[in-house]
Design a protein around this motif. Structure first.
Motif, PDB file in Angstrom:
ATOM      1  N   UNK A 107       0.868  -1.169   0.000  1.00  0.00           N
ATOM      2  CA  UNK A 107       0.000   0.000   0.000  1.00  0.00           C
ATOM      3  C   UNK A 107       0.907   1.222   0.000  1.00  0.00           C
ATOM      4  N   UNK A 108       1.091   1.793  -1.159  1.00  0.00           N
ATOM      5  CA  UNK A 108       1.843   3.028  -1.295  1.00  0.00           C
ATOM      6  C   UNK A 108       0.927   4.027  -1.960  1.00  0.00           C
ATOM      7  N   UNK A 109       1.351   4.503  -3.107  1.00  0.00           N
ATOM      8  CA  UNK A 109       0.468   5.382  -3.868  1.00  0.00           C
ATOM      9  C   UNK A 109      -0.734   4.605  -4.392  1.00  0.00           C
ATOM     10  N   UNK A 110      -0.487   3.317  -4.744  1.00  0.00           N
ATOM     11  CA  UNK A 110      -1.573   2.469  -5.234  1.00  0.00           C
ATOM     12  C   UNK A 110      -1.381   1.053  -4.695  1.00  0.00           C
ATOM     13  N   UNK A 111      -2.443   0.408  -4.209  1.00  0.00           N
ATOM     14  CA  UNK A 111      -2.341  -1.012  -3.810  1.00  0.00           C
ATOM     15  C   UNK A 111      -2.022  -1.870  -5.040  1.00  0.00           C
ATOM     16  N   UNK A 112      -0.995  -2.682  -4.956  1.00  0.00           N
ATOM     17  CA  UNK A 112      -0.492  -3.396  -6.128  1.00  0.00           C
ATOM     18  C   UNK A 112      -1.521  -4.309  -6.786  1.00  0.00           C
ATOM     19  N   UNK A 113      -2.248  -5.087  -5.977  1.00  0.00           N
ATOM     20  CA  UNK A 113      -3.124  -6.100  -6.559  1.00  0.00           C
ATOM     21  C   UNK A 113      -4.579  -5.668  -6.644  1.00  0.00           C
ATOM     22  N   UNK A 114      -4.874  -4.435  -6.332  1.00  0.00           N
ATOM     23  CA  UNK A 114      -6.226  -3.922  -6.534  1.00  0.00           C
ATOM     24  C   UNK A 114      -6.279  -2.952  -7.712  1.00  0.00           C
ATOM     25  N   UNK A 115      -5.161  -2.353  -8.044  1.00  0.00           N
ATOM     26  CA  UNK A 115      -5.215  -1.275  -9.026  1.00  0.00           C
ATOM     27  C   UNK A 115      -4.201  -1.405 -10.169  1.00  0.00           C
ATOM     28  N   UNK A 116      -3.244  -2.279 -10.060  1.00  0.00           N
ATOM     29  CA  UNK A 116      -2.192  -2.343 -11.081  1.00  0.00           C
ATOM     30  C   UNK A 116      -2.407  -3.538 -11.999  1.00  0.00           C
ATOM     31  N   UNK A 117      -2.614  -3.237 -13.254  1.00  0.00           N
ATOM     32  CA  UNK A 117      -3.038  -4.221 -14.242  1.00  0.00           C
ATOM     33  C   UNK A 117      -2.049  -5.377 -14.378  1.00  0.00           C
ATOM     34  N   UNK A 118      -0.768  -5.055 -14.545  1.00  0.00           N
ATOM     35  CA  UNK A 118       0.228  -6.106 -14.766  1.00  0.00           C
ATOM     36  C   UNK A 118       0.341  -7.016 -13.557  1.00  0.00           C
ATOM     37  N   UNK A 119       0.391  -6.444 -12.368  1.00  0.00           N
ATOM     38  CA  UNK A 119       0.492  -7.252 -11.150  1.00  0.00           C
ATOM     39  C   UNK A 119      -0.710  -8.168 -11.000  1.00  0.00           C
ATOM     40  N   UNK A 120      -1.892  -7.654 -11.324  1.00  0.00           N
ATOM     41  CA  UNK A 120      -3.113  -8.465 -11.258  1.00  0.00           C
ATOM     42  C   UNK A 120      -3.066  -9.633 -12.241  1.00  0.00           C
ATOM     43  N   UNK A 121      -2.637  -9.342 -13.466  1.00  0.00           N
ATOM     44  CA  UNK A 121      -2.644 -10.374 -14.510  1.00  0.00           C
ATOM     45  C   UNK A 121      -1.713 -11.524 -14.159  1.00  0.00           C
ATOM     46  N   UNK A 122      -0.536 -11.217 -13.632  1.00  0.00           N
ATOM     47  CA  UNK A 122       0.375 -12.285 -13.236  1.00  0.00           C
ATOM     48  C   UNK A 122      -0.154 -13.048 -12.019  1.00  0.00           C
ATOM     49  N   UNK A 123      -0.935 -12.394 -11.199  1.00  0.00           N
ATOM     50  CA  UNK A 123      -1.576 -13.055 -10.058  1.00  0.00           C
ATOM     51  C   UNK A 123      -2.556 -14.129 -10.560  1.00  0.00           C
ATOM     52  N   UNK A 124      -3.392 -13.779 -11.528  1.00  0.00           N
ATOM     53  CA  UNK A 124      -4.330 -14.758 -12.101  1.00  0.00           C
ATOM     54  C   UNK A 124      -3.558 -15.864 -12.825  1.00  0.00           C
ATOM     55  N   UNK A 125      -2.511 -15.493 -13.531  1.00  0.00           N
ATOM     56  CA  UNK A 125      -1.679 -16.485 -14.211  1.00  0.00           C
ATOM     57  C   UNK A 125      -1.087 -17.466 -13.202  1.00  0.00           C
ATOM     58  N   UNK A 126      -0.650 -16.942 -12.050  1.00  0.00           N
ATOM     59  CA  UNK A 126      -0.126 -17.810 -11.002  1.00  0.00           C
ATOM     60  C   UNK A 126      -1.162 -18.818 -10.521  1.00  0.00           C
ATOM     61  N   UNK A 127      -2.416 -18.384 -10.413  1.00  0.00           N
ATOM     62  CA  UNK A 127      -3.489 -19.301 -10.012  1.00  0.00           C
ATOM     63  C   UNK A 127      -3.674 -20.410 -11.047  1.00  0.00           C
ATOM     64  N   UNK A 128      -3.577 -20.059 -12.319  1.00  0.00           N
ATOM     65  CA  UNK A 128      -3.676 -21.069 -13.380  1.00  0.00           C
ATOM     66  C   UNK A 128      -2.529 -22.081 -13.277  1.00  0.00           C
ATOM     67  N   UNK A 129      -1.325 -21.587 -13.004  1.00  0.00           N
ATOM     68  CA  UNK A 129      -0.193 -22.503 -12.848  1.00  0.00           C
ATOM     69  C   UNK A 129      -0.402 -23.419 -11.646  1.00  0.00           C
ATOM     70  N   UNK A 130      -1.001 -22.885 -10.572  1.00  0.00           N
ATOM     71  CA  UNK A 130      -1.327 -23.735  -9.424  1.00  0.00           C
ATOM     72  C   UNK A 130      -2.240 -24.883  -9.842  1.00  0.00           C
ATOM     73  N   UNK A 131      -3.253 -24.577 -10.625  1.00  0.00           N
ATOM     74  CA  UNK A 131      -4.207 -25.616 -11.051  1.00  0.00           C
ATOM     75  C   UNK A 131      -3.533 -26.608 -11.999  1.00  0.00           C
ATOM     76  N   UNK A 132      -2.571 -26.137 -12.772  1.00  0.00           N
ATOM     77  CA  UNK A 132      -1.813 -27.055 -13.623  1.00  0.00           C
ATOM     78  C   UNK A 132      -0.886 -27.919 -12.777  1.00  0.00           C
ATOM     79  N   UNK A 133      -0.195 -27.310 -11.810  1.00  0.00           N
ATOM     80  CA  UNK A 133       0.721 -28.058 -10.944  1.00  0.00           C
ATOM     81  C   UNK A 133      -0.005 -29.139 -10.151  1.00  0.00           C
ATOM     82  N   UNK A 134      -1.294 -28.884  -9.858  1.00  0.00           N
ATOM     83  CA  UNK A 134      -2.091 -29.848  -9.085  1.00  0.00           C
ATOM     84  C   UNK A 134      -2.851 -30.824  -9.983  1.00  0.00           C
TER      85      UNK A 134
END
Length: 222
Positions: free
Chosen positions: A16-43
């Motif tokens: 939480x600085x000028x902008x919360x990373x995972x609520x407002x930043x597009x790139x950070x959000x997209x890699x977060x969702x991508x990480x969830x997909x990799x979790x489902x692949x890993x499992x």
């Protein structure tokens, strides 16, 4: 079930600085969702190659409600016989990112690894799950140990792949010599590792999708 890559990504990235990373930043959000997909692949719930397919229907059906939006997009993609590029466009969904964020965040809150904060931005007031210093330090230590291990677990590989693509490891390991040693150790351990090689290709595809979508947003807003 536990989305370990997404969980650890949140604990490392959310600020939480000028902008919360995972609520407002597009790139950070997209890699977060991508990480969830990799979790489902890993499992072994999903297969991700030239397209996204369901590997275990019963596990897929039993995924928690906060993944309903992601599940719907996966099902729609399969029904349309989308290729990988079109399928992975789902990682740029603001709604899906926020649903996963709230689901993972609530679990982390129950584990006392984050603190719930209310943050007002230009557009709205958001609930933010801010990692504790101890929780963040634990993930950094976990990542350091895994990068030096010859038996690195799948979730750690996925996390490193994403952080490498974001050029973010230098922010976690600020000592240049330490980072160089960790990187060299990791790459030696990953020599010939099929999971690492596959995920490196997948994250490059994800990066292309993210970059093109950002350009599209910029042109649309200009």
């Amino acid at each position: 079930m536990q989305l370990k890559t997404a969980k650890n990504y949140l604990l490392l990235i959310e600020r939480i600085g000028k902008k919360p990373m995972l609520r407002t930043r597009f790139t950070a959000q997209a890699y977060f969702v991508f990480g969830a997909l990799l979790d489902l692949m890993d499992q072994d719930i999903l297969e991700i190659d030239d397209s996204i397919e369901i590997a275990d229907q019963s596990k897929f059906d039993g995924l928690p409600p906060y993944l309903d939006g992601l599940k719907q997009r996966i099902t729609e993609s399969i029904d349309k016989d989308d290729d990988l590029v079109h399928s992975l466009d789902m990682i740029t969904s603001w709604d899906i990112a926020n649903e996963i964020y709230d689901g993972v965040g609530e679990k982390l809150l129950a584990e006392k690894l984050v603190e719930e904060k209310s943050v007002k931005t230009n557009l709205d007031t958001h609930t933010i799950y801010l990692p504790t210093d101890d929780a963040r330090a634990q993930v950094v230590e976990y990542l350091s140990m895994e990068m030096q291990s010859s038996t690195i677990e799948g979730a750690a590989i996925s996390l490193v792949v994403i952080l490498e693509q974001m050029d973010a490891l230098k922010w976690l390991f600020s000592d240049k010599e330490e980072l160089a040693n960790l990187t060299n150790s990791f790459r030696q351990n990953m020599a010939g590792n099929s999971v690492y090689e596959k995920e490196k290709q997948l994250v490059k595809t994800a990066q292309d999708i993210i970059t093109k979508k950002k350009f599209w947003f910029d042109s649309w807003l200009s």
